[in-house]
Write a protein that holds these residues in place. Structure first.
Motif, short mmCIF file in Angstrom:
data_model
loop_
_atom_site.label_atom_id
_atom_site.label_comp_id
_atom_site.label_asym_id
_atom_site.label_seq_id
_atom_site.Cartn_x
_atom_site.Cartn_y
_atom_site.Cartn_z
N ASN A 12 -11.44 -39.71 -14.45
CA ASN A 12 -10.04 -39.92 -13.21
C ASN A 12 -11.23 -38.79 -11.98
N VAL A 13 -10.93 -39.02 -11.05
CA VAL A 13 -11.61 -38.56 -9.67
C VAL A 13 -10.25 -37.51 -8.90
N GLY A 14 -11.20 -36.38 -9.50
CA GLY A 14 -10.90 -35.31 -9.42
C GLY A 14 -9.38 -34.08 -10.34
N ARG A 15 -8.77 -33.87 -10.22
CA ARG A 15 -7.72 -33.00 -11.20
C ARG A 15 -6.34 -32.65 -11.18
N ASN A 16 -5.60 -33.76 -10.12
CA ASN A 16 -4.82 -33.60 -9.60
C ASN A 16 -3.77 -32.56 -9.01
N GLY A 17 -4.56 -31.79 -8.70
CA GLY A 17 -4.34 -30.70 -7.97
C GLY A 17 -4.64 -28.61 -9.26
N THR A 18 -5.00 -29.56 -10.33
CA THR A 18 -5.03 -28.60 -11.25
C THR A 18 -6.35 -27.39 -11.21
N ILE A 19 -6.75 -26.46 -11.51
CA ILE A 19 -8.28 -25.88 -11.35
C ILE A 19 -8.42 -25.27 -12.76
N PRO A 20 -9.79 -26.27 -13.31
CA PRO A 20 -10.04 -25.74 -15.05
C PRO A 20 -10.06 -24.50 -14.99
N ASP A 21 -9.69 -23.46 -15.89
CA ASP A 21 -9.45 -22.59 -16.56
C ASP A 21 -9.46 -22.06 -18.48
N MET A 22 -10.07 -23.89 -19.02
CA MET A 22 -10.79 -23.74 -20.19
C MET A 22 -11.90 -24.51 -20.72
N VAL A 137 -16.75 -23.30 -11.75
CA VAL A 137 -16.01 -22.82 -11.40
C VAL A 137 -15.32 -22.26 -10.15
N ARG A 138 -16.06 -20.58 -10.26
CA ARG A 138 -16.01 -19.76 -9.35
C ARG A 138 -16.74 -20.10 -8.40
N ARG A 139 -17.38 -21.08 -8.16
CA ARG A 139 -18.43 -21.28 -6.42
C ARG A 139 -17.75 -21.84 -6.10
#
Length: 236
Positions: A12-22, A137-139
């Motif tokens: 899916n394009v994008g992450r639906n407003g979530t941030i990858p943290d795992m 992810v930091r960037r």
């Protein structure tokens, strides 16, 4: 580190407003080439962000900013009944598609043969890849993925009923964390905060890394929740 790009249509394009943290680690249950064929086949409807070969080659199939179809999860727990069975509290409490907030790495191998153990070349490549993912992810999101076992996990911890053996008991999570933690430049807390920082580490409110980094709102509310649990005598 050389990362070969090969696009998978299964995302899916994008992450639906979530941030990858795992970061979630998998075993491919097959060869490197067969994994690439399967994960790029539109009919399979599965993918991963990265695949690491036994000889250390790394292929990226899905952009970090996009959602890979990697964990066999959905937004409908009544349909697939997986949220409540995860061994991870952060997965159970969020109760949304785990693909949205995870970055998945497939590792060439078969669990019955290796039980998740990596070759030396594969281990070195994975260590470099995890460091690369954290830097990206930091960037991109201004978010720091902590170096601990709550954020570097196995597929079996997300969906233990359907993938109880992925990636395998011998997967070197702790070695990856140890190596990367040792390589983090030492940036000690300021003198005025040293006692408080050590107290927070002792009580598992923080993981001990990046004491001078900026905190996101997600990190702040997590810290508040852990402190509230500490006051109630609940183990973090």
């Amino acid at each position: 580190m050389n990362i070969i790009k090969r696009n998978s249509p299964n995302h899916n394009v994008g992450r639906n407003g979530t941030i990858p943290d795992m970061i979630v680690c998998h075993i491919s249950e097959g060869s490197f080439d067969s994994a690439l064929l399967w994960l790029t086949n539109p009919q399979s409807r599965v993918s991963a962000h990265f695949v690491v070969a036994r000889d250390g080659r790394i292929v990226q199939l899905v952009a970090i900013e996009d959602t890979a179809w990697a964990n066999g999860t959905s937004n409908t727990p009544d349909k697939n009944s997986w949220h409540g069975h995860s061994t991870l509290e952060s997965v159970r409490t969020r109760a949304i598609n785990a693909n949205r907030y995870t970055i998945s790495i497939e590792h060439e191998g078969r669990q019955a043969e290796t039980n998740g153990a990596l070759t030396p070349a594969q281990l070195e490549a994975t260590i470099q890849l995890v460091a690369h993912i954290r830097a990206e992810v930091r960037r991109i999101y201004n978010h720091e993925i902590p170096l601990n076992r709550r954020h570097l996990v196995g597929h079996n911890e997300i969906t233990p009923r359907t993938r109880p053996l992925c990636p395998g008991a011998k997967f070197p999570f702790n070695e990856i964390i140890r190596r990367l933690t040792a390589e983090v430049p030492h940036d000690p807390p300021s003198d005025f905060a040293r006692d408080a920082w050590e107290w927070a580490i002792k009580n598992r409110l923080v993981d001990g890394t990046n004491p001078k980094g900026n905190a996101t709102r997600e990190q702040m509310v997590t810290l508040l929740m852990r402190y509230d649990r500490l006051k109630q005598g609940v183990k973090n």
